[in-house]
Design a protein around this motif. Structure first.
Motif, PDB file in Angstrom:
ATOM      1  N   ASP A   1       0.841  -1.200   0.000  1.00  0.00           N
ATOM      2  CA  ASP A   1       0.000   0.000   0.000  1.00  0.00           C
ATOM      3  C   ASP A   1       0.879   1.254   0.000  1.00  0.00           C
ATOM      4  O   ASP A   1       1.645   1.473   0.940  1.00  0.00           O
ATOM      5  CB  ASP A   1      -0.889  -0.013   1.244  1.00  0.00           C
ATOM      6  CG  ASP A   1      -1.837   1.175   1.309  1.00  0.00           C
ATOM      7  OD1 ASP A   1      -1.764   2.070   0.441  1.00  0.00           O
ATOM      8  OD2 ASP A   1      -2.643   1.226   2.258  1.00  0.00           O
ATOM      9  N   PRO A   2       0.780   2.127  -1.025  1.00  0.00           N
ATOM     10  CA  PRO A   2       1.620   3.330  -1.082  1.00  0.00           C
ATOM     11  C   PRO A   2       1.435   4.260   0.112  1.00  0.00           C
ATOM     12  O   PRO A   2       2.396   4.900   0.550  1.00  0.00           O
ATOM     13  CB  PRO A   2       1.172   4.008  -2.388  1.00  0.00           C
ATOM     14  CG  PRO A   2       0.583   2.920  -3.214  1.00  0.00           C
ATOM     15  CD  PRO A   2      -0.050   1.971  -2.244  1.00  0.00           C
TER      16      PRO A   2
ATOM     17  N   ARG B   1       0.682   3.402   3.274  1.00  0.00           N
ATOM     18  CA  ARG B   1       1.400   2.829   4.411  1.00  0.00           C
ATOM     19  C   ARG B   1       2.914   2.936   4.198  1.00  0.00           C
ATOM     20  O   ARG B   1       3.669   3.155   5.139  1.00  0.00           O
ATOM     21  CB  ARG B   1       0.994   1.356   4.607  1.00  0.00           C
ATOM     22  CG  ARG B   1      -0.388   1.200   5.226  1.00  0.00           C
ATOM     23  CD  ARG B   1      -0.836  -0.245   5.278  1.00  0.00           C
ATOM     24  NE  ARG B   1       0.077  -1.098   6.012  1.00  0.00           N
ATOM     25  CZ  ARG B   1       0.122  -1.193   7.344  1.00  0.00           C
ATOM     26  NH1 ARG B   1      -0.682  -0.453   8.088  1.00  0.00           N
ATOM     27  NH2 ARG B   1       0.966  -2.022   7.933  1.00  0.00           N
ATOM     28  N   ARG B   2       3.345   2.771   2.952  1.00  0.00           N
ATOM     29  CA  ARG B   2       4.765   2.908   2.643  1.00  0.00           C
ATOM     30  C   ARG B   2       5.236   4.344   2.929  1.00  0.00           C
ATOM     31  O   ARG B   2       6.305   4.555   3.490  1.00  0.00           O
ATOM     32  CB  ARG B   2       5.000   2.531   1.188  1.00  0.00           C
ATOM     33  CG  ARG B   2       6.419   2.134   0.871  1.00  0.00           C
ATOM     34  CD  ARG B   2       6.510   1.329  -0.404  1.00  0.00           C
ATOM     35  NE  ARG B   2       5.874   1.947  -1.543  1.00  0.00           N
ATOM     36  CZ  ARG B   2       4.900   1.371  -2.243  1.00  0.00           C
ATOM     37  NH1 ARG B   2       4.448   0.171  -1.918  1.00  0.00           N
ATOM     38  NH2 ARG B   2       4.374   1.990  -3.297  1.00  0.00           N
ATOM     39  N   MET B   3       4.403   5.328   2.551  1.00  0.00           N
ATOM     40  CA  MET B   3       4.763   6.713   2.816  1.00  0.00           C
ATOM     41  C   MET B   3       4.784   6.997   4.310  1.00  0.00           C
ATOM     42  O   MET B   3       5.647   7.741   4.795  1.00  0.00           O
ATOM     43  CB  MET B   3       3.771   7.647   2.117  1.00  0.00           C
ATOM     44  CG  MET B   3       4.066   9.128   2.309  1.00  0.00           C
ATOM     45  SD  MET B   3       5.722   9.611   1.730  1.00  0.00           S
ATOM     46  CE  MET B   3       5.536   9.383  -0.048  1.00  0.00           C
ATOM     47  N   ALA B   4       3.862   6.385   5.070  1.00  0.00           N
ATOM     48  CA  ALA B   4       3.854   6.562   6.524  1.00  0.00           C
ATOM     49  C   ALA B   4       5.159   6.053   7.137  1.00  0.00           C
ATOM     50  O   ALA B   4       5.729   6.687   8.030  1.00  0.00           O
ATOM     51  CB  ALA B   4       2.654   5.847   7.131  1.00  0.00           C
ATOM     52  N   ALA B   5       5.628   4.908   6.650  1.00  0.00           N
ATOM     53  CA  ALA B   5       6.891   4.354   7.152  1.00  0.00           C
ATOM     54  C   ALA B   5       8.064   5.251   6.769  1.00  0.00           C
ATOM     55  O   ALA B   5       8.955   5.514   7.593  1.00  0.00           O
ATOM     56  CB  ALA B   5       7.096   2.945   6.607  1.00  0.00           C
ATOM     57  N   LEU B   6       8.079   5.743   5.535  1.00  0.00           N
ATOM     58  CA  LEU B   6       9.181   6.606   5.089  1.00  0.00           C
ATOM     59  C   LEU B   6       9.227   7.911   5.874  1.00  0.00           C
ATOM     60  O   LEU B   6      10.301   8.410   6.223  1.00  0.00           O
ATOM     61  CB  LEU B   6       9.037   6.891   3.589  1.00  0.00           C
ATOM     62  CG  LEU B   6       9.425   5.747   2.647  1.00  0.00           C
ATOM     63  CD1 LEU B   6       8.968   6.048   1.222  1.00  0.00           C
ATOM     64  CD2 LEU B   6      10.937   5.502   2.684  1.00  0.00           C
ATOM     65  N   ARG B   7       8.068   8.472   6.178  1.00  0.00           N
ATOM     66  CA  ARG B   7       8.045   9.716   6.964  1.00  0.00           C
ATOM     67  C   ARG B   7       8.520   9.475   8.393  1.00  0.00           C
ATOM     68  O   ARG B   7       9.165  10.337   8.997  1.00  0.00           O
ATOM     69  CB  ARG B   7       6.647  10.321   6.943  1.00  0.00           C
ATOM     70  CG  ARG B   7       6.230  10.836   5.567  1.00  0.00           C
ATOM     71  CD  ARG B   7       5.028  11.765   5.648  1.00  0.00           C
ATOM     72  NE  ARG B   7       4.567  12.172   4.317  1.00  0.00           N
ATOM     73  CZ  ARG B   7       5.138  13.106   3.571  1.00  0.00           C
ATOM     74  NH1 ARG B   7       6.216  13.752   4.027  1.00  0.00           N
ATOM     75  NH2 ARG B   7       4.644  13.423   2.376  1.00  0.00           N
ATOM     76  N   GLU B   8       8.208   8.291   8.916  1.00  0.00           N
ATOM     77  CA  GLU B   8       8.705   7.942  10.246  1.00  0.00           C
ATOM     78  C   GLU B   8      10.221   7.753  10.208  1.00  0.00           C
ATOM     79  O   GLU B   8      10.929   8.164  11.134  1.00  0.00           O
ATOM     80  CB  GLU B   8       8.002   6.677  10.753  1.00  0.00           C
ATOM     81  CG  GLU B   8       8.354   6.265  12.170  1.00  0.00           C
ATOM     82  CD  GLU B   8       7.858   7.216  13.244  1.00  0.00           C
ATOM     83  OE1 GLU B   8       7.960   6.866  14.427  1.00  0.00           O
ATOM     84  OE2 GLU B   8       7.386   8.320  12.913  1.00  0.00           O
ATOM     85  N   PHE B   9      10.737   7.161   9.145  1.00  0.00           N
ATOM     86  CA  PHE B   9      12.184   7.059   8.960  1.00  0.00           C
ATOM     87  C   PHE B   9      12.812   8.457   8.937  1.00  0.00           C
ATOM     88  O   PHE B   9      13.851   8.695   9.554  1.00  0.00           O
ATOM     89  CB  PHE B   9      12.511   6.347   7.647  1.00  0.00           C
ATOM     90  CG  PHE B   9      12.291   4.860   7.654  1.00  0.00           C
ATOM     91  CD1 PHE B   9      11.864   4.190   8.788  1.00  0.00           C
ATOM     92  CD2 PHE B   9      12.516   4.116   6.495  1.00  0.00           C
ATOM     93  CE1 PHE B   9      11.664   2.822   8.784  1.00  0.00           C
ATOM     94  CE2 PHE B   9      12.332   2.743   6.483  1.00  0.00           C
ATOM     95  CZ  PHE B   9      11.897   2.093   7.627  1.00  0.00           C
ATOM     96  N   ASN B  10      12.176   9.372   8.219  1.00  0.00           N
ATOM     97  CA  ASN B  10      12.700  10.728   8.106  1.00  0.00           C
ATOM     98  C   ASN B  10      12.732  11.418   9.458  1.00  0.00           C
ATOM     99  O   ASN B  10      13.655  12.187   9.759  1.00  0.00           O
ATOM    100  CB  ASN B  10      11.856  11.525   7.112  1.00  0.00           C
ATOM    101  CG  ASN B  10      12.449  12.874   6.786  1.00  0.00           C
ATOM    102  OD1 ASN B  10      12.358  13.809   7.574  1.00  0.00           O
ATOM    103  ND2 ASN B  10      13.066  12.982   5.621  1.00  0.00           N
ATOM    104  N   ARG B  11      11.743  11.152  10.296  1.00  0.00           N
ATOM    105  CA  ARG B  11      11.708  11.757  11.632  1.00  0.00           C
ATOM    106  C   ARG B  11      12.832  11.249  12.523  1.00  0.00           C
ATOM    107  O   ARG B  11      13.480  12.030  13.234  1.00  0.00           O
ATOM    108  CB  ARG B  11      10.350  11.453  12.293  1.00  0.00           C
ATOM    109  CG  ARG B  11      10.201  12.050  13.696  1.00  0.00           C
ATOM    110  CD  ARG B  11       8.928  11.567  14.369  1.00  0.00           C
ATOM    111  NE  ARG B  11       8.988  10.166  14.761  1.00  0.00           N
ATOM    112  CZ  ARG B  11       9.552   9.719  15.884  1.00  0.00           C
ATOM    113  NH1 ARG B  11      10.148  10.572  16.731  1.00  0.00           N
ATOM    114  NH2 ARG B  11       9.553   8.431  16.174  1.00  0.00           N
ATOM    115  N   VAL B  12      13.089   9.935  12.479  1.00  0.00           N
ATOM    116  CA  VAL B  12      13.996   9.306  13.448  1.00  0.00           C
ATOM    117  C   VAL B  12      15.459   9.400  13.034  1.00  0.00           C
ATOM    118  O   VAL B  12      16.341   9.516  13.883  1.00  0.00           O
ATOM    119  CB  VAL B  12      13.580   7.835  13.680  1.00  0.00           C
ATOM    120  CG1 VAL B  12      14.597   7.097  14.547  1.00  0.00           C
ATOM    121  CG2 VAL B  12      12.207   7.786  14.332  1.00  0.00           C
TER     122      VAL B  12
END
Length: 215
Positions: A132-133, A135-146
Protein backbone atom coordinates in the motif's frame (compact mmCIF):
# COMPACT_ATOMS: atom_id res chain seq x y z
CA UNK A 1 38.99 -7.41 14.40
CA UNK A 2 39.05 -10.86 12.89
CA UNK A 3 37.92 -11.11 9.29
CA UNK A 4 36.11 -14.38 9.96
CA UNK A 5 32.31 -14.23 10.48
CA UNK A 6 31.27 -14.82 14.09
CA UNK A 7 28.31 -17.07 14.57
CA UNK A 8 27.11 -19.76 16.88
CA UNK A 9 27.58 -23.21 15.33
CA UNK A 10 24.24 -24.65 14.29
CA UNK A 11 23.12 -28.05 13.14
CA UNK A 12 22.74 -28.18 9.36
CA UNK A 13 19.20 -27.85 8.09
CA UNK A 14 18.12 -30.97 6.19
CA UNK A 15 15.58 -30.38 3.45
CA UNK A 16 13.29 -33.40 3.42
CA UNK A 17 12.58 -34.80 -0.02
CA UNK A 18 15.67 -33.39 -1.71
CA UNK A 19 18.50 -35.68 -2.83
CA UNK A 20 21.98 -34.97 -1.38
CA UNK A 21 23.12 -33.19 -4.56
CA UNK A 22 20.04 -30.95 -4.44
CA UNK A 23 20.62 -30.11 -0.77
CA UNK A 24 24.26 -29.30 -1.48
CA UNK A 25 23.34 -27.01 -4.39
CA UNK A 26 20.70 -25.29 -2.25
CA UNK A 27 23.23 -24.76 0.54
CA UNK A 28 25.83 -23.33 -1.85
CA UNK A 29 23.24 -21.00 -3.40
CA UNK A 30 22.20 -19.77 0.03
CA UNK A 31 25.79 -19.12 1.08
CA UNK A 32 26.53 -17.21 -2.13
CA UNK A 33 23.37 -15.13 -1.64
CA UNK A 34 24.36 -14.31 1.96
CA UNK A 35 27.87 -13.36 0.85
CA UNK A 36 26.51 -11.09 -1.88
CA UNK A 37 24.01 -9.48 0.51
CA UNK A 38 26.84 -8.76 2.96
CA UNK A 39 28.90 -7.28 0.15
CA UNK A 40 26.04 -4.97 -0.86
CA UNK A 41 25.38 -3.90 2.73
CA UNK A 42 29.04 -3.00 3.24
CA UNK A 43 29.08 -1.03 -0.01
CA UNK A 44 25.89 0.83 0.94
CA UNK A 45 27.30 1.68 4.38
CA UNK A 46 30.37 3.20 2.74
CA UNK A 47 28.16 5.23 0.40
CA UNK A 48 26.19 6.38 3.45
CA UNK A 49 29.39 7.63 5.09
CA UNK A 50 29.99 4.74 7.54
CA UNK A 51 27.34 5.78 10.12
CA UNK A 52 28.18 5.19 13.78
CA UNK A 53 24.68 4.55 15.21
CA UNK A 54 22.42 2.37 13.04
CA UNK A 55 18.82 1.34 13.65
CA UNK A 56 18.22 -2.08 12.01
CA UNK A 57 14.43 -2.29 11.53
CA UNK A 58 13.11 -4.91 11.26
CA UNK A 59 16.28 -6.69 12.27
CA UNK A 60 17.25 -10.11 10.94
CA UNK A 61 20.02 -12.40 12.15
CA UNK A 62 21.89 -12.38 8.83
CA UNK A 63 21.94 -8.56 8.79
CA UNK A 64 23.86 -8.00 12.03
CA UNK A 65 27.24 -9.34 10.93
CA UNK A 66 27.80 -7.04 7.91
CA UNK A 67 26.40 -4.07 9.86
CA UNK A 68 28.97 -4.60 12.60
CA UNK A 69 31.95 -5.76 10.55
CA UNK A 70 32.94 -2.57 8.72
CA UNK A 71 33.47 -0.41 11.81
CA UNK A 72 34.70 -1.37 15.26
CA UNK A 73 32.97 1.64 16.81
CA UNK A 74 29.54 1.17 15.20
CA UNK A 75 26.58 0.58 17.51
CA UNK A 76 23.43 -1.11 16.23
CA UNK A 77 19.91 -0.86 17.64
CA UNK A 78 18.34 -4.17 16.61
CA UNK A 79 14.59 -3.54 16.43
CA UNK A 80 11.56 -5.63 15.62
CA UNK A 81 7.87 -5.50 16.49
CA UNK A 82 7.85 -9.20 17.43
CA UNK A 83 9.70 -10.26 20.56
CA UNK A 84 10.42 -13.75 19.21
CA UNK A 85 11.95 -12.39 16.00
CA UNK A 86 14.08 -10.00 18.02
CA UNK A 87 15.29 -12.83 20.25
CA UNK A 88 16.11 -14.98 17.22
CA UNK A 89 18.13 -12.19 15.64
CA UNK A 90 20.22 -11.82 18.79
CA UNK A 91 20.58 -15.53 19.57
CA UNK A 92 23.50 -16.11 17.20
CA UNK A 93 25.34 -12.92 18.09
CA UNK A 94 28.98 -13.47 19.06
CA UNK A 95 29.85 -12.47 22.61
CA UNK A 96 32.34 -9.90 21.33
CA UNK A 97 29.47 -7.91 19.82
CA UNK A 98 26.95 -7.94 22.65
CA UNK A 99 28.01 -4.52 23.97
CA UNK A 100 27.49 -3.00 20.53
CA UNK A 101 23.95 -4.26 19.91
CA UNK A 102 20.92 -2.94 21.79
CA UNK A 103 17.51 -4.60 21.34
CA UNK A 104 14.34 -2.54 20.87
CA UNK A 105 10.82 -3.87 20.41
CA UNK A 106 9.03 -1.30 18.28
CA UNK A 107 6.85 -0.81 15.21
CA UNK A 108 7.93 0.23 11.75
CA UNK A 109 5.19 2.88 11.72
CA UNK A 110 5.71 4.27 15.23
CA UNK A 111 9.38 3.94 16.13
CA UNK A 112 9.93 4.30 19.87
CA UNK A 113 12.79 6.79 19.48
CA UNK A 114 12.99 10.57 19.39
CA UNK A 115 13.58 12.80 16.39
CA UNK A 116 17.06 12.59 14.84
CA UNK A 117 17.90 9.75 17.25
CA UNK A 118 20.19 7.70 14.97
CA UNK A 119 22.68 8.35 12.19
CA UNK A 120 21.16 5.79 9.85
CA UNK A 121 18.13 3.51 9.53
CA UNK A 122 18.82 0.20 7.81
CA UNK A 123 15.74 -1.66 6.55
CA UNK A 124 16.44 -4.80 4.54
CA UNK A 125 12.94 -6.28 4.76
CA UNK A 126 10.48 -3.74 6.16
CA UNK A 127 9.58 -1.53 3.21
CA UNK A 128 9.73 -4.46 0.81
CA UNK A 129 6.64 -6.07 2.36
CA UNK A 130 4.41 -2.98 2.12
CA UNK A 131 2.22 -2.95 -0.99
CA UNK A 132 0.00 0.00 0.00
CA UNK A 133 1.62 3.33 -1.08
CA UNK A 134 -0.03 5.21 1.81
CA UNK A 135 1.40 2.83 4.41
CA UNK A 136 4.77 2.91 2.64
CA UNK A 137 4.76 6.71 2.82
CA UNK A 138 3.85 6.56 6.52
CA UNK A 139 6.89 4.35 7.15
CA UNK A 140 9.18 6.61 5.09
CA UNK A 141 8.04 9.72 6.96
CA UNK A 142 8.70 7.94 10.25
CA UNK A 143 12.18 7.06 8.96
CA UNK A 144 12.70 10.73 8.11
CA UNK A 145 11.71 11.76 11.63
CA UNK A 146 14.00 9.31 13.45
CA UNK A 147 17.15 9.42 11.32
CA UNK A 148 19.53 12.32 11.64
CA UNK A 149 21.24 11.71 8.33
CA UNK A 150 20.40 8.74 6.10
CA UNK A 151 18.42 5.59 5.35
CA UNK A 152 19.49 2.39 3.61
CA UNK A 153 16.43 0.54 2.33
CA UNK A 154 16.00 -2.59 0.24
CA UNK A 155 13.14 -3.06 -2.24
CA UNK A 156 12.33 -5.20 -5.25
CA UNK A 157 12.22 -3.09 -8.40
CA UNK A 158 11.23 -3.63 -12.01
CA UNK A 159 13.43 -3.26 -15.08
CA UNK A 160 15.29 -6.56 -14.70
CA UNK A 161 14.96 -10.15 -15.87
CA UNK A 162 13.79 -11.55 -12.52
CA UNK A 163 10.93 -9.03 -12.28
CA UNK A 164 9.88 -9.75 -15.87
CA UNK A 165 9.70 -13.49 -15.16
CA UNK A 166 7.86 -13.23 -11.86
CA UNK A 167 5.01 -15.62 -11.19
CA UNK A 168 2.06 -15.44 -8.81
CA UNK A 169 3.96 -17.75 -6.46
CA UNK A 170 7.02 -15.50 -6.15
CA UNK A 171 4.83 -12.41 -5.74
CA UNK A 172 3.62 -13.82 -2.41
CA UNK A 173 7.01 -12.91 -0.93
CA UNK A 174 6.45 -9.21 -1.58
CA UNK A 175 5.55 -6.72 -4.30
CA UNK A 176 7.76 -5.54 -7.12
CA UNK A 177 7.88 -1.73 -7.19
CA UNK A 178 8.06 0.45 -10.26
CA UNK A 179 11.38 2.27 -9.92
CA UNK A 180 9.91 5.62 -10.97
CA UNK A 181 7.16 5.37 -8.35
CA UNK A 182 9.29 4.24 -5.42
CA UNK A 183 11.94 6.86 -6.17
CA UNK A 184 9.25 9.55 -6.32
CA UNK A 185 8.01 8.37 -2.90
CA UNK A 186 11.52 8.72 -1.47
CA UNK A 187 11.61 12.32 -2.69
CA UNK A 188 8.11 13.08 -1.38
CA UNK A 189 9.10 11.75 2.05
CA UNK A 190 11.93 14.28 2.30
CA UNK A 191 14.94 12.33 0.99
CA UNK A 192 17.27 12.61 -1.95
CA UNK A 193 18.74 9.47 -3.51
CA UNK A 194 22.50 9.32 -2.98
CA UNK A 195 22.86 6.08 -4.93
CA UNK A 196 21.86 2.44 -5.13
CA UNK A 197 23.37 -1.03 -5.23
CA UNK A 198 21.80 -3.90 -7.20
CA UNK A 199 22.05 -7.52 -6.07
CA UNK A 200 22.84 -8.60 -9.65
CA UNK A 201 22.57 -5.68 -12.10
CA UNK A 202 20.08 -6.31 -14.89
CA UNK A 203 19.08 -9.70 -13.50
CA UNK A 204 17.91 -9.58 -9.86
CA UNK A 205 15.05 -7.54 -8.41
CA UNK A 206 16.67 -6.57 -5.09
CA UNK A 207 18.08 -3.07 -4.92
CA UNK A 208 19.54 -1.21 -1.93
CA UNK A 209 18.91 2.53 -1.99
CA UNK A 210 20.98 4.97 0.03
CA UNK A 211 18.89 8.02 0.92
CA UNK A 212 19.92 11.21 2.70
CA UNK A 213 17.60 13.69 4.39
CA UNK A 214 17.12 16.96 2.63
CA UNK A 215 18.16 19.88 4.81
Amino acid sequence: MSSHPHSTPQRPHIEVGKPPAGRMLSSITQRVAQWRAGQLINSALKLAGEPSLVLDLPCAAEGLWPLLSTSESRVVIAANSHAEHLAAALAGLHAAFTQRVHPLQTSLFAIDLGANAVDCIFSMHGLQQIDDPLRRMAALREFNRVTRDCVIVSVWVDGNLEAARQTALTRRNGPVHARAQIEREFTDAGFHITGHRDFIPGLAMRRLYVLHKRS
